[in-house]
Scaffold this active site. Structure first.
Site, PDB file in Angstrom:
ATOM      1  N   LYS A   1       2.661  -6.511 -12.942  1.00  0.00           N
ATOM      2  CA  LYS A   1       4.100  -6.556 -13.263  1.00  0.00           C
ATOM      3  C   LYS A   1       4.819  -7.613 -12.422  1.00  0.00           C
ATOM      4  CE  LYS A   1       4.690  -2.241 -12.034  1.00  0.00           C
ATOM      5  NZ  LYS A   1       3.320  -1.932 -11.532  1.00  0.00           N
TER       6      LYS A   1
ATOM      7  N   ARG B   1      -0.656   7.076  -5.476  1.00  0.00           N
ATOM      8  CA  ARG B   1       0.233   6.323  -6.370  1.00  0.00           C
ATOM      9  C   ARG B   1      -0.260   6.406  -7.812  1.00  0.00           C
ATOM     10  NH1 ARG B   1      -0.183   0.886  -3.270  1.00  0.00           N
ATOM     11  NH2 ARG B   1       1.214  -0.038  -4.826  1.00  0.00           N
TER      12      ARG B   1
ATOM     13  N   ARG C   1      10.542   5.489 -13.832  1.00  0.00           N
ATOM     14  CA  ARG C   1       9.212   5.980 -13.515  1.00  0.00           C
ATOM     15  C   ARG C   1       9.049   7.466 -13.834  1.00  0.00           C
ATOM     16  NH1 ARG C   1       7.782   2.070  -9.604  1.00  0.00           N
ATOM     17  NH2 ARG C   1       6.011   2.353  -8.310  1.00  0.00           N
TER      18      ARG C   1
ATOM     19  N   ARG D   1       1.353  -5.054   2.068  1.00  0.00           N
ATOM     20  CA  ARG D   1       2.140  -3.828   2.013  1.00  0.00           C
ATOM     21  C   ARG D   1       1.410  -2.687   2.694  1.00  0.00           C
ATOM     22  NH1 ARG D   1       4.225  -3.113  -4.084  1.00  0.00           N
ATOM     23  NH2 ARG D   1       3.878  -0.945  -3.496  1.00  0.00           N
TER      24      ARG D   1
ATOM     25  N   ARG E   1      -4.159  -7.835  -2.221  1.00  0.00           N
ATOM     26  CA  ARG E   1      -2.827  -8.418  -2.468  1.00  0.00           C
ATOM     27  C   ARG E   1      -2.152  -8.880  -1.176  1.00  0.00           C
ATOM     28  NH1 ARG E   1       1.531  -5.348  -6.130  1.00  0.00           N
ATOM     29  NH2 ARG E   1       1.149  -3.549  -4.767  1.00  0.00           N
TER      30      ARG E   1
HETATM   31  P1  ADP Z   1       3.681  -0.466  -7.399  1.00  0.00           P
HETATM   32  O1  ADP Z   1       2.964  -1.587  -6.746  1.00  0.00           O
HETATM   33  O2  ADP Z   1       2.992   0.849  -7.219  1.00  0.00           O
HETATM   34  O3  ADP Z   1       4.085  -0.715  -8.807  1.00  0.00           O
HETATM   35  P2  ADP Z   1       6.453  -0.395  -6.364  1.00  0.00           P
HETATM   36  O4  ADP Z   1       6.662  -1.556  -5.496  1.00  0.00           O
HETATM   37  O5  ADP Z   1       7.085  -0.411  -7.714  1.00  0.00           O
HETATM   38  O6  ADP Z   1       4.899  -0.130  -6.449  1.00  0.00           O
HETATM   39  O7  ADP Z   1       6.949   0.932  -5.625  1.00  0.00           O
HETATM   40  C1  ADP Z   1       6.586   1.236  -4.308  1.00  0.00           C
HETATM   41  C2  ADP Z   1       7.060   2.649  -3.971  1.00  0.00           C
HETATM   42  O8  ADP Z   1       8.490   2.725  -4.080  1.00  0.00           O
HETATM   43  C3  ADP Z   1       6.547   3.736  -4.902  1.00  0.00           C
HETATM   44  O9  ADP Z   1       5.280   4.220  -4.527  1.00  0.00           O
HETATM   45  C4  ADP Z   1       7.655   4.805  -4.750  1.00  0.00           C
HETATM   46  O10 ADP Z   1       7.514   5.529  -3.538  1.00  0.00           O
HETATM   47  C5  ADP Z   1       8.906   3.971  -4.635  1.00  0.00           C
HETATM   48  N1  ADP Z   1       9.540   3.708  -5.957  1.00  0.00           N
HETATM   49  C6  ADP Z   1       9.724   2.503  -6.552  1.00  0.00           C
HETATM   50  N2  ADP Z   1      10.351   2.630  -7.737  1.00  0.00           N
HETATM   51  C7  ADP Z   1      10.573   3.955  -7.908  1.00  0.00           C
HETATM   52  C8  ADP Z   1      11.173   4.740  -8.931  1.00  0.00           C
HETATM   53  N3  ADP Z   1      11.677   4.179 -10.051  1.00  0.00           N
HETATM   54  N4  ADP Z   1      11.235   6.086  -8.756  1.00  0.00           N
HETATM   55  C9  ADP Z   1      10.747   6.660  -7.648  1.00  0.00           C
HETATM   56  N5  ADP Z   1      10.158   5.995  -6.654  1.00  0.00           N
HETATM   57  C10 ADP Z   1      10.069   4.652  -6.767  1.00  0.00           C
HETATM   58  P1  ADP Z   2       2.162  -4.866  -9.672  1.00  0.00           P
HETATM   59  O1  ADP Z   2       3.490  -5.565  -9.472  1.00  0.00           O
HETATM   60  O2  ADP Z   2       1.995  -4.364 -11.068  1.00  0.00           O
HETATM   61  O3  ADP Z   2       1.895  -3.812  -8.635  1.00  0.00           O
HETATM   62  P2  ADP Z   2       1.019  -7.459  -8.912  1.00  0.00           P
HETATM   63  O4  ADP Z   2       1.574  -8.384  -9.950  1.00  0.00           O
HETATM   64  O5  ADP Z   2       1.595  -7.525  -7.564  1.00  0.00           O
HETATM   65  O6  ADP Z   2       1.028  -5.954  -9.479  1.00  0.00           O
HETATM   66  O7  ADP Z   2      -0.557  -7.723  -8.834  1.00  0.00           O
HETATM   67  C1  ADP Z   2      -1.380  -7.060  -7.878  1.00  0.00           C
HETATM   68  C2  ADP Z   2      -2.431  -8.043  -7.327  1.00  0.00           C
HETATM   69  O8  ADP Z   2      -3.328  -8.432  -8.361  1.00  0.00           O
HETATM   70  C3  ADP Z   2      -1.854  -9.332  -6.765  1.00  0.00           C
HETATM   71  O9  ADP Z   2      -2.583  -9.705  -5.626  1.00  0.00           O
HETATM   72  C4  ADP Z   2      -2.013 -10.351  -7.903  1.00  0.00           C
HETATM   73  O10 ADP Z   2      -2.205 -11.666  -7.400  1.00  0.00           O
HETATM   74  C5  ADP Z   2      -3.239  -9.838  -8.636  1.00  0.00           C
HETATM   75  N1  ADP Z   2      -3.139  -9.996 -10.098  1.00  0.00           N
HETATM   76  C6  ADP Z   2      -2.023  -9.911 -10.859  1.00  0.00           C
HETATM   77  N2  ADP Z   2      -2.308 -10.115 -12.163  1.00  0.00           N
HETATM   78  C7  ADP Z   2      -3.655 -10.321 -12.224  1.00  0.00           C
HETATM   79  C8  ADP Z   2      -4.574 -10.588 -13.301  1.00  0.00           C
HETATM   80  N3  ADP Z   2      -4.144 -10.665 -14.568  1.00  0.00           N
HETATM   81  N4  ADP Z   2      -5.879 -10.745 -12.999  1.00  0.00           N
HETATM   82  C9  ADP Z   2      -6.296 -10.653 -11.709  1.00  0.00           C
HETATM   83  N5  ADP Z   2      -5.497 -10.400 -10.655  1.00  0.00           N
HETATM   84  C10 ADP Z   2      -4.185 -10.241 -10.903  1.00  0.00           C
END
Ligand code: ADP
Ligand code: ADP
Ligand code: ADP
Length: 213
Positions: free
Chosen positions: A13, A171, A88, A160, A127
């Site tokens: 994402k 998660r 979420r 992170r 990551r």
């Molecule tokens: P991910 O890499 O899992 O997609 P995010 O960066 O979106 O993680 O979220 C990190 C943390 O922030 C989540 O594990 C949760 O604790 C909190 N969080 C983020 N967005 C939401 C939401 N919409 N509702 C509840 N908790 C959230």
């Molecule tokens: P999210 O926001 O859904 O938690 P990220 O976009 O941060 O996920 O991606 C998580 C990790 O995987 C990052 O280190 C990113 O560089 C890598 N990544 C993202 N998209 C791809 C893909 N299509 N194939 C392989 N690795 C990916």
């Protein structure tokens, strides 16, 4: 355009968001990024959210709905937005619908980053992030030119605290139990597009462009 990105941690994402954002001039609202900034700044909200986030559980619906309600009022969001990591839970989706109804708008598309759980541990544990820009790297799939350093600014990258195999497990549990029902909620409205998120980033981008054109 008003878009929602839904997918498990590591589904891509955050990697696709900047591309979509620039192409369609949208604002990017990532609740995870906003919460991490609040934790780092030790704001009252950040102090409440910290422990829950470190355990990989979801923070309360009211807390994130408040953040999103404020953020969507920004001028940069008036042309449209990408919601990344929100809603979420079904309760958050219902609150969002109410907010949009009041403005006379609605969600155009929900992008479902579909991917098998087995791929995610390698993506998450590799990551690296440039905190101020949101640029994402991966030790194996997208390494920076110099390890631990952002290609563009030369500033240090960070990992992170919740990007460990153990926290990923909770998660993912939260995703399947609380967030997958949100996809069904929008499926009933006929606005979901399913993406092959396990493919390389460029191929995912092409699929996104097809859906949005
Ligand atoms: P991910 O890499 O899992 O997609 P995010 O960066 O979106 O993680 O979220 C990190 C943390 O922030 C989540 O594990 C949760 O604790 C909190 N969080 C983020 N967005 C939401 C939401 N919409 N509702 C509840 N908790 C959230
Ligand atoms: P999210 O926001 O859904 O938690 P990220 O976009 O941060 O996920 O991606 C998580 C990790 O995987 C990052 O280190 C990113 O560089 C890598 N990544 C993202 N998209 C791809 C893909 N299509 N194939 C392989 N690795 C990916
Ligand atoms: P190509 O033009 O050969 O597809 P790419 O630069 O798109 O080259 O990527 C080569 C491989 O590196 C891809 O298969 C993809 O899995 C990985 N990759 C590229 N960019 C990223 C990224 N941001 N995050 C994770 N993996 C990436």
């Amino acid at each position: 355009k008003r878009l929602i990105l839904i997918g498990p941690p590591g589904s891509g994402k955050g990697t696709q968001s900047p591309i979509i954002k620039d192409e369609y001039c949208l604002c990017h609202l990532a609740t995870g990024d906003m919460l991490r900034a609040a934790v780092a700044a030790k704001t009252p909200l950040g102090i409440i959210a910290k422990e829950t986030m470190e355990k990989g559980e979801l923070v309360s619906d009211d807390l994130v709905v408040g953040i999103i309600d404020d953020a969507m009022k920004k001028p940069s969001c008036q042309k449209g937005f990408i919601l990344d990591g929100f809603p979420r839970t079904v309760a958050q989706a219902e609150k969002l619908d109410e907010m949009l109804q009041k403005q006379g708008t609605k969600i155009d598309k929900v992008l479902d980053f579909a991917i098998d759980d087995s791929i995610l541990e390698e993506r998450i544990t590799g990551r690296w992030i440039h905190a101020s820009s949101g640029r994402t790297y991966h030790t194996k799939f997208a390494p920076p030119k110099v390890p631990g350093i952002d290609d563009v600014t030369g500033e240090p990258l960070m990992q992170r605290k919740d990007d460990t195999a153990a926290v990923l497990k909770s998660r993912l549990e939260a995703f399947h139990r609380q967030t997958e029902p949100v996809i069904d909620y929008y499926n009933k409205k006929g606005v979901v597009a399913k993406l092959p998120a396990e493919k390389p980033p460029k191929e995912v981008t092409i699929e996104v462009q097809k859906v949005l054109s």
